[in-house]
Structures are given as structure tokens and as C-alpha cells.
Design a protein around this motif. Structure first.
Motif, PDB file in Angstrom:
ATOM      1  N   HIS A  29      48.894  74.017  40.577  1.00 23.82           N
ATOM      2  CA  HIS A  29      49.949  73.016  40.428  1.00 23.82           C
ATOM      3  C   HIS A  29      49.492  71.744  41.141  1.00 23.82           C
ATOM      4  O   HIS A  29      48.948  71.799  42.246  1.00 23.82           O
ATOM      5  N   GLY A  30      49.679  70.607  40.500  1.00 25.38           N
ATOM      6  CA  GLY A  30      49.285  69.367  41.158  1.00 25.38           C
ATOM      7  C   GLY A  30      49.542  68.154  40.288  1.00 25.38           C
ATOM      8  O   GLY A  30      50.247  68.215  39.273  1.00 25.38           O
ATOM      9  N   PHE A  31      48.963  67.040  40.708  1.00 27.44           N
ATOM     10  CA  PHE A  31      49.132  65.762  40.016  1.00 27.44           C
ATOM     11  C   PHE A  31      47.809  65.034  39.937  1.00 27.44           C
ATOM     12  O   PHE A  31      46.950  65.179  40.812  1.00 27.44           O
ATOM     13  N   GLN A  32      47.672  64.207  38.891  1.00 26.29           N
ATOM     14  CA  GLN A  32      46.655  63.163  38.903  1.00 26.29           C
ATOM     15  C   GLN A  32      47.302  61.860  38.453  1.00 26.29           C
ATOM     16  O   GLN A  32      48.035  61.823  37.456  1.00 26.29           O
ATOM     17  N   ILE A  33      47.047  60.822  39.235  1.00 23.18           N
ATOM     18  CA  ILE A  33      47.617  59.497  38.998  1.00 23.18           C
ATOM     19  C   ILE A  33      46.465  58.507  38.898  1.00 23.18           C
ATOM     20  O   ILE A  33      45.489  58.592  39.645  1.00 23.18           O
ATOM     21  N   TRP A  34      46.566  57.578  37.937  1.00 27.49           N
ATOM     22  CA  TRP A  34      45.590  56.495  37.818  1.00 27.49           C
ATOM     23  C   TRP A  34      46.235  55.206  38.305  1.00 27.49           C
ATOM     24  O   TRP A  34      47.340  54.846  37.860  1.00 27.49           O
ATOM     25  N   VAL A  35      45.528  54.521  39.214  1.00 28.49           N
ATOM     26  CA  VAL A  35      46.015  53.276  39.803  1.00 28.49           C
ATOM     27  C   VAL A  35      45.037  52.158  39.451  1.00 28.49           C
ATOM     28  O   VAL A  35      43.828  52.281  39.699  1.00 28.49           O
ATOM     29  N   ASN A  36      45.545  51.078  38.898  1.00 23.95           N
ATOM     30  CA  ASN A  36      44.675  49.968  38.511  1.00 23.95           C
ATOM     31  C   ASN A  36      44.099  49.266  39.732  1.00 23.95           C
ATOM     32  O   ASN A  36      44.677  49.302  40.830  1.00 23.95           O
ATOM     33  N   LEU A  37      42.967  48.628  39.527  1.00 20.32           N
ATOM     34  CA  LEU A  37      42.354  47.767  40.538  1.00 20.32           C
ATOM     35  C   LEU A  37      42.418  46.313  40.074  1.00 20.32           C
ATOM     36  O   LEU A  37      42.278  46.041  38.867  1.00 20.32           O
ATOM     37  N   PRO A  38      42.602  45.368  40.997  1.00 22.87           N
ATOM     38  CA  PRO A  38      42.547  43.958  40.592  1.00 22.87           C
ATOM     39  C   PRO A  38      41.136  43.587  40.156  1.00 22.87           C
ATOM     40  O   PRO A  38      40.156  44.253  40.513  1.00 22.87           O
ATOM     41  N   ALA A  39      41.022  42.525  39.369  1.00 19.06           N
ATOM     42  CA  ALA A  39      39.736  42.111  38.811  1.00 19.06           C
ATOM     43  C   ALA A  39      38.661  41.973  39.886  1.00 19.06           C
ATOM     44  O   ALA A  39      37.501  42.355  39.671  1.00 19.06           O
ATOM     45  N   LYS A  40      39.032  41.476  41.042  1.00 23.46           N
ATOM     46  CA  LYS A  40      38.044  41.237  42.100  1.00 23.46           C
ATOM     47  C   LYS A  40      37.454  42.526  42.663  1.00 23.46           C
ATOM     48  O   LYS A  40      36.388  42.515  43.294  1.00 23.46           O
ATOM     49  N   ASP A  41      38.140  43.659  42.426  1.00 18.21           N
ATOM     50  CA  ASP A  41      37.692  44.938  42.981  1.00 18.21           C
ATOM     51  C   ASP A  41      37.175  45.914  41.932  1.00 18.21           C
ATOM     52  O   ASP A  41      36.758  47.023  42.271  1.00 18.21           O
ATOM     53  N   LYS A  42      37.189  45.528  40.654  1.00 11.02           N
ATOM     54  CA  LYS A  42      36.842  46.494  39.618  1.00 11.02           C
ATOM     55  C   LYS A  42      35.389  46.955  39.674  1.00 11.02           C
ATOM     56  O   LYS A  42      35.073  48.061  39.214  1.00 11.02           O
ATOM     57  N   GLU A  78      47.638  41.195  35.881  1.00 12.17           N
ATOM     58  CA  GLU A  78      46.443  40.712  35.198  1.00 12.17           C
ATOM     59  C   GLU A  78      46.337  41.387  33.834  1.00 12.17           C
ATOM     60  O   GLU A  78      46.871  42.477  33.621  1.00 12.17           O
ATOM     61  N   LYS A  79      45.639  40.740  32.930  1.00 11.68           N
ATOM     62  CA  LYS A  79      45.414  41.322  31.613  1.00 11.68           C
ATOM     63  C   LYS A  79      44.639  42.630  31.756  1.00 11.68           C
ATOM     64  O   LYS A  79      43.749  42.747  32.598  1.00 11.68           O
ATOM     65  N   ILE A  80      44.996  43.591  30.911  1.00  8.44           N
ATOM     66  CA  ILE A  80      44.344  44.902  30.954  1.00  8.44           C
ATOM     67  C   ILE A  80      43.666  45.185  29.615  1.00  8.44           C
ATOM     68  O   ILE A  80      44.251  44.975  28.553  1.00  8.44           O
ATOM     69  N   ALA A  81      42.431  45.682  29.686  1.00  9.79           N
ATOM     70  CA  ALA A  81      41.727  46.209  28.516  1.00  9.79           C
ATOM     71  C   ALA A  81      41.402  47.660  28.838  1.00  9.79           C
ATOM     72  O   ALA A  81      40.770  47.957  29.857  1.00  9.79           O
ATOM     73  N   ARG A  82      41.859  48.580  27.972  1.00  9.79           N
ATOM     74  CA  ARG A  82      41.694  50.011  28.240  1.00  9.79           C
ATOM     75  C   ARG A  82      40.932  50.675  27.092  1.00  9.79           C
ATOM     76  O   ARG A  82      41.166  50.389  25.926  1.00  9.79           O
ATOM     77  N   TYR A  83      40.052  51.590  27.476  1.00 11.94           N
ATOM     78  CA  TYR A  83      39.395  52.422  26.482  1.00 11.94           C
ATOM     79  C   TYR A  83      39.046  53.742  27.159  1.00 11.94           C
ATOM     80  O   TYR A  83      38.083  53.823  27.933  1.00 11.94           O
ATOM     81  N   GLY A  84      39.831  54.781  26.894  1.00  7.35           N
ATOM     82  CA  GLY A  84      39.580  56.087  27.498  1.00  7.35           C
ATOM     83  C   GLY A  84      39.489  56.008  29.008  1.00  7.35           C
ATOM     84  O   GLY A  84      40.454  55.598  29.671  1.00  7.35           O
ATOM     85  N   PHE A 112      37.903  53.976  30.918  1.00  6.54           N
ATOM     86  CA  PHE A 112      37.555  52.657  31.444  1.00  6.54           C
ATOM     87  C   PHE A 112      38.783  51.748  31.388  1.00  6.54           C
ATOM     88  O   PHE A 112      39.459  51.685  30.355  1.00  6.54           O
ATOM     89  N   VAL A 113      39.038  51.043  32.492  1.00  2.05           N
ATOM     90  CA  VAL A 113      40.146  50.081  32.542  1.00  2.05           C
ATOM     91  C   VAL A 113      39.610  48.791  33.152  1.00  2.05           C
ATOM     92  O   VAL A 113      39.321  48.732  34.358  1.00  2.05           O
ATOM     93  N   MET A 114      39.462  47.760  32.298  1.00  2.46           N
ATOM     94  CA  MET A 114      38.926  46.487  32.748  1.00  2.46           C
ATOM     95  C   MET A 114      39.910  45.375  32.392  1.00  2.46           C
ATOM     96  O   MET A 114      41.076  45.651  32.076  1.00  2.46           O
ATOM     97  N   ASN A 115      39.433  44.134  32.402  1.00  2.00           N
ATOM     98  CA  ASN A 115      40.300  42.998  32.080  1.00  2.00           C
ATOM     99  C   ASN A 115      40.030  42.400  30.703  1.00  2.00           C
ATOM    100  O   ASN A 115      40.889  41.721  30.152  1.00  2.00           O
ATOM    101  N   THR A 116      38.836  42.658  30.138  1.00  2.00           N
ATOM    102  CA  THR A 116      38.490  42.082  28.835  1.00  2.00           C
ATOM    103  C   THR A 116      37.800  43.130  27.967  1.00  2.00           C
ATOM    104  O   THR A 116      37.219  44.104  28.473  1.00  2.00           O
ATOM    105  N   ASP A 117      37.836  42.912  26.647  1.00  2.00           N
ATOM    106  CA  ASP A 117      37.142  43.806  25.722  1.00  2.00           C
ATOM    107  C   ASP A 117      35.636  43.773  25.953  1.00  2.00           C
ATOM    108  O   ASP A 117      34.949  44.790  25.784  1.00  2.00           O
ATOM    109  N   GLU A 118      35.119  42.622  26.329  1.00  2.00           N
ATOM    110  CA  GLU A 118      33.685  42.516  26.607  1.00  2.00           C
ATOM    111  C   GLU A 118      33.296  43.420  27.780  1.00  2.00           C
ATOM    112  O   GLU A 118      32.246  44.073  27.756  1.00  2.00           O
ATOM    113  N   GLU A 119      34.137  43.476  28.809  1.00  2.00           N
ATOM    114  CA  GLU A 119      33.859  44.339  29.957  1.00  2.00           C
ATOM    115  C   GLU A 119      33.915  45.820  29.562  1.00  2.00           C
ATOM    116  O   GLU A 119      33.170  46.640  30.108  1.00  2.00           O
ATOM    117  N   ILE A 120      34.804  46.151  28.638  1.00  2.00           N
ATOM    118  CA  ILE A 120      34.861  47.528  28.134  1.00  2.00           C
ATOM    119  C   ILE A 120      33.570  47.873  27.403  1.00  2.00           C
ATOM    120  O   ILE A 120      32.985  48.956  27.605  1.00  2.00           O
TER     121      ILE A 120
END
Length: 320
Positions: free
Chosen positions: A123-136, A266-272, A274-282
Motif C-alpha cells: 500500500h502506498g502513493f506516488q506523486i509527481w511534482v513539477n519543477l520550475p523551468a530554472k530547475d528542470k 509556467e507553460k507545461i509540455a508533457r509526454y509520458g 517527461f515534463v518540460m516547458n516546450t515541445d522542443e524540450e520534449i
């Protein structure tokens, strides 16, 4: 003169079930069809509770992450983690792991050898927490915290206890360092409690126990597997255990996970994974992973073999 009751609960979401990782079932209220993102929280997975037979336990074999943090909180059972930076550890009941994926990591989260061989509860949890662009793209970091290092306290009436996993409540400061102000609390109550949260933070309250609980000034009832999204409007959030008999003489203990954080906005770009700020970063993250820049972990094929065997055994037993 009575004070006006403020509506704090903006929505209630019932978790949906889906299979993740190497085949384990999760209850997921976030993201959902009603709520894609609760800044800065990207995902909340409730793992179990499940009673594994010998050989059935599964986890998440080698997989990548970049641009955010994963938080694993184990209530029962255990996980063994490894990563492409050479880190290794075992999370047992009560442990918390706060992993900053940052610039990129391959890691695995597998059931402990004992749980896999002998079976048992998980029994447990997993949580995803975003990072600001400066820390990604910062260097990956693990904070593995055993239960004895997670501070907790009881309310003055002794009816409420709170584990302070992140943040500070009533002068009790967590031992986990976060990149933005975050609250993560495991709250138990058989009575009433008012929790003050800094203004500007939305609050997520997830009931992971069969006992219902009333939340907010308007006393919205949360059943098991339901998530409340709360705007405090500058007021404390009220919690109240539900009486099991009409006269209120007997109240069972309610248990909820409480999350709150300063929005990153901040803007979010997500793909599986990976969580970034732009599609190019993904696209760059995918390229870096495919080219091997995230590294590898020895023993990958063995972990996949164990996962395949556990899933086959579960299917043979007619389990979902």
C-alpha cells in the motif's frame, strides 16, 4: 451572530483505476477527465492496498524521467529502487523517497525480494511534482527518509495526528527539502481539526481510508478514493471524522493525504515520463534518452523477467 460559511471545496473527483508500471493497479484521481493538473502537482497515484500471493508482486522496471520530481510514500510492503547514477536503496513501511529527476535519470522501483517471494500486503502513493523551468535540468537527487526521521504531532485534544512529510505545521518542520514551497501531510483524525495553509495555495485532500471524512467549512463528505480540490479563501481547512452512529458517540479514524504547493504558473509540455516547458524540450528529452545519455542500470533484463513472470502468475490465478 453566526459567521457566514464559505464554500471552499470547488470540486470532488473520484479516482479511476488503471494499470501502470509493470502491471500494478492504481487508483488515480489526478490527472482525470475533470482535472488535468493542480499546479504544481502533476499526478497522484494511490497504489493498493493489495495482498500479493507469493510470486505475484510487481513494480516498475527501468524507465526514464526528466523535468519533475517523483514522491513515493510506502504505507505497507516495500520497494527496492536503483538508478542510472548508481543509487540503490530499499523503501520499507513508513519511508518516503523524494526523487528529483531533474536533467534525466533511468530508475526502477521493484518489490522487495521478500515481498516478491513470500507475498504480502502493499500500500502506498506516488506523486509527481513539477519543477520550475530554472530547475528542470538540475542534477538528479534522492532524499530517502525513514519513518523515524519524519516528524509528527498530535493535536491538543489528542484526536488528530499529522505526519509532516513536507512543509511546516504548528512549528513542526519536515526534513525534506523542496524546490518550491510544498505541503505533504498524512492526517489522521477521529475528531475535528482546522489546518492553516498559506494563502495562494490550492489544497488537495485525498481520502485513502474506508472511513468518510468531512472537509471544508461547508463539510463536504469525502468517501474512500475521492479527492477534494479546495480554495481556502484565506481561511483554515476544517476536517471532521464522520460518526458511525447517529448520536455521534462513536467516530472511526479517518485518514487523508493533504497536498498543497505554491503554483509555478509556467507553460507545461508533457509526454509520458517527461515534463518540460516546450515541445522542443520534449523532443530533446526523447533524443537524449534514445541516445543513451540518461545511462542504464545493470540487471534490466532480469527485472523484466521477474515482472513478466509475476504478471503471468497473476493472470493464471484469474486476477485483474
Amino acid at each position: 451572530m453566526t459567521s457566514k460559511i464559505i464554500k471552499q471545496v470547488s470540486r470532488v473527483i473520484t479516482a479511476h483505476r488503471q494499470r501502470e508500471g509493470g502491471g500494478f493497479m492504481v487508483r488515480r484521481p489526478l490527472p482525470s477527465g475533470n482535472l488535468d493538473y493542480a499546479d504544481p502537482f502533476l499526478m497522484l497515484d494511490h497504489l493498493g492496498p493489495v495482498d500479493y500471493a507469493p510470486g505475484e508482486a510487481v513494480g516498475a522496471p527501468d524507465h526514464p524521467h526528466r523535468g519533475f520530481e517523483t514522491v513515493t510514500y510506502v504505507l505497507e510492503g516495500g520497494f527496492e529502487h536503483r538508478d542510472s547514477h548508481g543509487n540503490h536503496g530499499v523503501l520499507k513501511p513508513g519511508w518516503v523517497q523524494w526523487m528529483t529527476a531533474g536533467s534525466g535519470v533511468i530508475h526502477s522501483e521493484m518489490p522487495t525480494d521478500e515481498l516478491q517471494k513470500k507475498g504480502g500486503d502493499f500500500h502506498g502513493f506516488q506523486i509527481w511534482v513539477n519543477l520550475p523551468a530554472k530547475d528542470k535540468m538540475i542534477r538528479p537527487r534522492y532524499q530517502d527518509v525513514p519513518p523515524e526521521d519524519i516528524p509528527w504531532f498530535k493535536s491538543s485534544d489528542k484526536q488528530t495526528s499529522i505526519k509532516v512529510i513536507a512543509g511546516e505545521v504548528e512549528g513542526v518542520q519536515a526534513n525534506i527539502d523542496t524546490h518550491t514551497p510544498i505541503f505533504m501531510l498524512d492526517l489522521r483524525t477521529s475528531g475535528k481539526y482546522s489546518l492553516a495553509i498559506p494563502q495562494g495555495m490550492d489544497v488537495l485532500v485525498y481520502n485513502y481510508n474506508p472511513t468518510p471524512i468531512l472537509v471544508g467549512q461547508e463539510k463536504t463528505k469525502l468517501e474512500e478514493s475521492q479527492l477534494a480540490v479546495i480554495n481556502t479563501h484565506g481561511h483554515p481547512v476544517d476536517f471532521e471524522a464522520v460518526a458511525s452512529v447517529d448520536d455521534g458517540s462513536d467516530k472511526k479514524e479517518a485518514r487523508v493525504l493533504v497536498l498543497a504547493g505554491t503554483p509555478i504558473r509556467e507553460k507545461i509540455a508533457r509526454y509520458g515520463p517527461f515534463v518540460m516547458n516546450t515541445d522542443e524540450e520534449i523532443r530533446q528529452a526523447i533524443s537524449d534518452m534514445q541516445s543513451g545519455r540518461f545511462g542504464t542500470i545493470p540487471g534490466s533484463s532480469e527485472r523484466m523477467r521477474k515482472t513478466d513472470e509475476a504478471n503471468a502468475k497473476r493472470r493464471q490465478a484469474g486476477k485483474q
